[in-house]
Design an enzyme around this catalytic site. Structure first.
Site, PDB file in Angstrom:
ATOM      1  N   SER A  57       6.140  76.241  78.492  1.00  0.00           N
ATOM      2  CA  SER A  57       7.278  77.110  78.794  1.00  0.00           C
ATOM      3  C   SER A  57       8.600  76.408  78.519  1.00  0.00           C
ATOM      4  O   SER A  57       9.644  77.043  78.545  1.00  0.00           O
ATOM      5  CB  SER A  57       7.218  77.548  80.251  1.00  0.00           C
ATOM      6  OG  SER A  57       7.106  76.418  81.081  1.00  0.00           O
TER       7      SER A  57
ATOM      8  N   HIS B 270       4.142  81.492  73.719  1.00  0.00           N
ATOM      9  CA  HIS B 270       4.469  81.442  75.142  1.00  0.00           C
ATOM     10  C   HIS B 270       4.158  82.787  75.801  1.00  0.00           C
ATOM     11  O   HIS B 270       4.807  83.798  75.520  1.00  0.00           O
ATOM     12  CB  HIS B 270       5.953  81.078  75.328  1.00  0.00           C
ATOM     13  CG  HIS B 270       6.348  80.935  76.759  1.00  0.00           C
ATOM     14  ND1 HIS B 270       7.554  81.350  77.250  1.00  0.00           N
ATOM     15  CD2 HIS B 270       5.674  80.437  77.838  1.00  0.00           C
ATOM     16  CE1 HIS B 270       7.618  81.112  78.549  1.00  0.00           C
ATOM     17  NE2 HIS B 270       6.486  80.559  78.923  1.00  0.00           N
TER      18      HIS B 270
ATOM     19  N   GLU C 103       6.316  85.036  73.292  1.00  0.00           N
ATOM     20  CA  GLU C 103       7.344  84.403  72.475  1.00  0.00           C
ATOM     21  C   GLU C 103       6.631  83.537  71.445  1.00  0.00           C
ATOM     22  O   GLU C 103       5.788  82.703  71.807  1.00  0.00           O
ATOM     23  CB  GLU C 103       8.272  83.541  73.334  1.00  0.00           C
ATOM     24  CG  GLU C 103       9.183  84.363  74.223  1.00  0.00           C
ATOM     25  CD  GLU C 103      10.084  83.495  75.103  1.00  0.00           C
ATOM     26  OE1 GLU C 103      11.294  83.715  75.084  1.00  0.00           O
ATOM     27  OE2 GLU C 103       9.568  82.613  75.809  1.00  0.00           O
TER      28      GLU C 103
ATOM     29  N   ASN D  87      13.052  82.271  79.459  1.00  0.00           N
ATOM     30  CA  ASN D  87      13.397  81.331  80.534  1.00  0.00           C
ATOM     31  C   ASN D  87      14.849  80.879  80.471  1.00  0.00           C
ATOM     32  O   ASN D  87      15.425  80.491  81.486  1.00  0.00           O
ATOM     33  CB  ASN D  87      12.456  80.127  80.523  1.00  0.00           C
ATOM     34  CG  ASN D  87      11.127  80.452  81.193  1.00  0.00           C
ATOM     35  OD1 ASN D  87      11.044  81.365  82.006  1.00  0.00           O
ATOM     36  ND2 ASN D  87      10.087  79.715  80.850  1.00  0.00           N
TER      37      ASN D  87
HETATM   38  N1  3HC Z   1      -7.238  95.124  85.292  1.00  0.00           N
HETATM   39  C1  3HC Z   1      -6.579  96.009  84.527  1.00  0.00           C
HETATM   40  N2  3HC Z   1      -5.379  96.505  84.854  1.00  0.00           N
HETATM   41  C2  3HC Z   1      -4.816  96.090  85.990  1.00  0.00           C
HETATM   42  C3  3HC Z   1      -5.443  95.156  86.840  1.00  0.00           C
HETATM   43  C4  3HC Z   1      -6.711  94.675  86.445  1.00  0.00           C
HETATM   44  N3  3HC Z   1      -7.394  93.822  87.187  1.00  0.00           N
HETATM   45  N4  3HC Z   1      -4.633  94.920  87.887  1.00  0.00           N
HETATM   46  C5  3HC Z   1      -3.554  95.674  87.700  1.00  0.00           C
HETATM   47  N5  3HC Z   1      -3.662  96.394  86.579  1.00  0.00           N
HETATM   48  C6  3HC Z   1      -2.716  97.343  86.039  1.00  0.00           C
HETATM   49  C7  3HC Z   1      -2.416  98.406  87.081  1.00  0.00           C
HETATM   50  O1  3HC Z   1      -3.414  99.402  87.091  1.00  0.00           O
HETATM   51  C8  3HC Z   1      -1.090  98.897  86.620  1.00  0.00           C
HETATM   52  O2  3HC Z   1      -1.252  99.744  85.494  1.00  0.00           O
HETATM   53  P1  3HC Z   1      -0.378 101.084  85.322  1.00  0.00           P
HETATM   54  O3  3HC Z   1       1.048 100.588  85.219  1.00  0.00           O
HETATM   55  O4  3HC Z   1      -0.893 101.661  84.047  1.00  0.00           O
HETATM   56  O5  3HC Z   1      -0.655 101.879  86.535  1.00  0.00           O
HETATM   57  C9  3HC Z   1      -0.404  97.626  86.153  1.00  0.00           C
HETATM   58  O6  3HC Z   1      -1.467  96.744  85.781  1.00  0.00           O
HETATM   59  C10 3HC Z   1       0.443  96.999  87.242  1.00  0.00           C
HETATM   60  O7  3HC Z   1      -0.413  96.586  88.304  1.00  0.00           O
HETATM   61  P2  3HC Z   1      -0.226  96.976  89.826  1.00  0.00           P
HETATM   62  O8  3HC Z   1       0.293  98.366  89.947  1.00  0.00           O
HETATM   63  O9  3HC Z   1      -1.443  96.636  90.594  1.00  0.00           O
HETATM   64  O10 3HC Z   1       0.821  95.954  90.301  1.00  0.00           O
HETATM   65  P3  3HC Z   1       2.364  96.098  90.322  1.00  0.00           P
HETATM   66  O11 3HC Z   1       2.848  97.423  89.920  1.00  0.00           O
HETATM   67  O12 3HC Z   1       2.702  95.533  91.634  1.00  0.00           O
HETATM   68  O13 3HC Z   1       2.796  95.094  89.154  1.00  0.00           O
HETATM   69  C11 3HC Z   1       3.217  93.031  88.148  1.00  0.00           C
HETATM   70  C12 3HC Z   1       2.401  93.767  89.176  1.00  0.00           C
HETATM   71  C13 3HC Z   1       2.851  93.501  86.755  1.00  0.00           C
HETATM   72  C14 3HC Z   1       2.894  91.557  88.284  1.00  0.00           C
HETATM   73  C15 3HC Z   1       4.726  93.325  88.416  1.00  0.00           C
HETATM   74  O14 3HC Z   1       5.037  93.041  89.746  1.00  0.00           O
HETATM   75  C16 3HC Z   1       5.647  92.532  87.535  1.00  0.00           C
HETATM   76  O15 3HC Z   1       5.869  92.852  86.381  1.00  0.00           O
HETATM   77  N6  3HC Z   1       6.220  91.457  88.110  1.00  0.00           N
HETATM   78  C17 3HC Z   1       7.089  90.545  87.379  1.00  0.00           C
HETATM   79  C18 3HC Z   1       6.240  89.529  86.716  1.00  0.00           C
HETATM   80  C19 3HC Z   1       7.049  88.602  85.863  1.00  0.00           C
HETATM   81  O16 3HC Z   1       8.266  88.649  85.790  1.00  0.00           O
HETATM   82  N7  3HC Z   1       6.343  87.701  85.163  1.00  0.00           N
HETATM   83  C20 3HC Z   1       6.949  86.734  84.335  1.00  0.00           C
HETATM   84  C21 3HC Z   1       7.063  85.465  85.102  1.00  0.00           C
HETATM   85  S1  3HC Z   1       7.904  84.236  84.163  1.00  0.00           S
HETATM   86  C22 3HC Z   1       6.719  83.540  83.232  1.00  0.00           C
HETATM   87  O17 3HC Z   1       5.545  83.827  83.321  1.00  0.00           O
HETATM   88  C23 3HC Z   1       7.179  82.509  82.264  1.00  0.00           C
HETATM   89  C24 3HC Z   1       6.848  81.131  82.708  1.00  0.00           C
HETATM   90  O18 3HC Z   1       7.214  80.249  81.697  1.00  0.00           O
HETATM   91  C25 3HC Z   1       7.542  80.727  83.994  1.00  0.00           C
END
Ligand code: 3HC
Length: 282
Positions: free
Chosen positions: A119, A140, A152, A190
């Site tokens: 990252s 990424h 990315e 990031n």
């Molecule tokens: N299998 C298949 N699909 C699934 C699943 C599974 N096991 N679990 C969840 N899903 C699906 C859901 O059914 C839903 O689909 P839909 O939109 O079609 O209904 C979708 O995925 C979202 O899941 P949930 O509704 O259960 O959960 P949330 O709505 O609470 O979303 C999240 C969870 C996607 C994690 C959301 O909270 C989010 O986008 N959070 C921000 C995450 C983020 O910013 N990540 C980046 C972090 S930074 C990074 O990684 C970079 C590093 O370098 C630091």
């Protein structure tokens, strides 16, 4: 450059997600871990995601079976032989990555591409440590990998156009949306996300609001899926602290400097969701 066999180094949170999406797209995927226990835990994570997906009606039993059928685990570098692409998602340490790349290069063919999921580390430095700097780039991914659409694609100074195009093509083939990012600390996402998260901690330190209210403000006021403290706990305070330090070192700008509270929470072991305690308790 045809890619059919994919290796994934590391079956932690990110590596497991990468291996899963690669296998789900039909690539013959082998994921490597340091020992059988860690490997089993990582593969268990993939299986659980698929099982949960079936329970939610998002994944069919057939898909689950097909994904697991395309996936195998190993603790031996020799099993990466035959890979066209190896994606590395191990600890964020330059020396550890260089050591891993040397072991990959000892078994794969000359055509094999190597991509790092780092990252924040310098892709050009990682590429320079190999015998194939033109075939090394960055892929990424974002957490949780199976749900986040973005990848990315990072081009080191030495990455060839052919390699870059192959990595973009691979990202598309696994159902992701690629964006081209420069080999600069934090790439694109990031670069913007980390100062925002650090600012949220500074706001908390200044008494601007409570953890809950700041989170609610960004969620309901801006439509972010998670407020900054929920996201910090989710990403890991140690991970964020580590990335911030690398970016501060690279740019020498105060907006990347980790605030004292973040440092102390990391020192106290309050790392977020994974340690059971961060800005929230779990
Ligand atoms: N299998 C298949 N699909 C699934 C699943 C599974 N096991 N679990 C969840 N899903 C699906 C859901 O059914 C839903 O689909 P839909 O939109 O079609 O209904 C979708 O995925 C979202 O899941 P949930 O509704 O259960 O959960 P949330 O709505 O609470 O979303 C999240 C969870 C996607 C994690 C959301 O909270 C989010 O986008 N959070 C921000 C995450 C983020 O910013 N990540 C980046 C972090 S930074 C990074 O990684 C970079 C590093 O370098 C630091």
């Amino acid at each position: 450059m045809a890619i059919t066999n994919v290796g994934v180094l590391g079956c932690g949170l990110m590596g497991a997600g990468v291996a899963q999406v690669s296998a789900a797209a039909g690539f013959k995927t082998v994921v490597l871990e340091v020992n059988a226990d860690v490997l089993e835990k990582g593969l268990g994570r993939i299986e659980k995601f698929l099982t949960d997906g079936v329970a939610k009606g998002k994944v069919t039993e057939e898909t689950k079976t097909a994904v697991l059928g395309h996936l195998s685990g190993t603790t031996s570098y020799a099993d990466l032989k035959g890979c066209d692409l190896v994606i590395e998602a191990i600890v964020e340490n330059v020396e550890a990555k260089k050591h891993a790349y040397a072991q990959i290069e000892a078994v794969v063919g000359a055509h094999c591409l190597i991509a790092s999921n780092t990252s924040s580390l310098c892709i050009t430095e990682l590429a320079a440590g190999t015998t194939r700097p033109d075939k090394v780039g960055g892929l990424h991914f974002f957490n949780p990998v199976p749900l986040m659409k973005l990848v990315e694609v990072i081009r080191a100074l030495s990455t060839s156009q052919e390699t870059h195009e192959a990595l973009v093509g691979f990202a598309r083939a696994i159902g992701k949306e690629p964006i081209a990012a420069p080999d600069r600390g934090g790439f694109i996402v990031n670069r913007l996300l980390v100062p925002y998260l650090l600012d949220a901690v500074r706001c908390l330190e200044e008494g601007l609001g409570t953890v809950e209210d700041i989170d609610k403000g960004m969620r309901l006021g801006c439509g972010y899926p998670m407020g900054p403290f929920t996201l910090l706990d989710f990403v890991g305070l140690d991970t964020t602290y580590y990335i911030a330090n690398i970016m501060f070192e690279e740019f020498r700008e105060t907006r990347f400097a980790p605030p004292p509270l973040l440092k102390r929470m990391v020192l106290a072991g309050h790392l977020g969701k994974k340690s059971g305690r961060g800005f929230y308790s779990y």
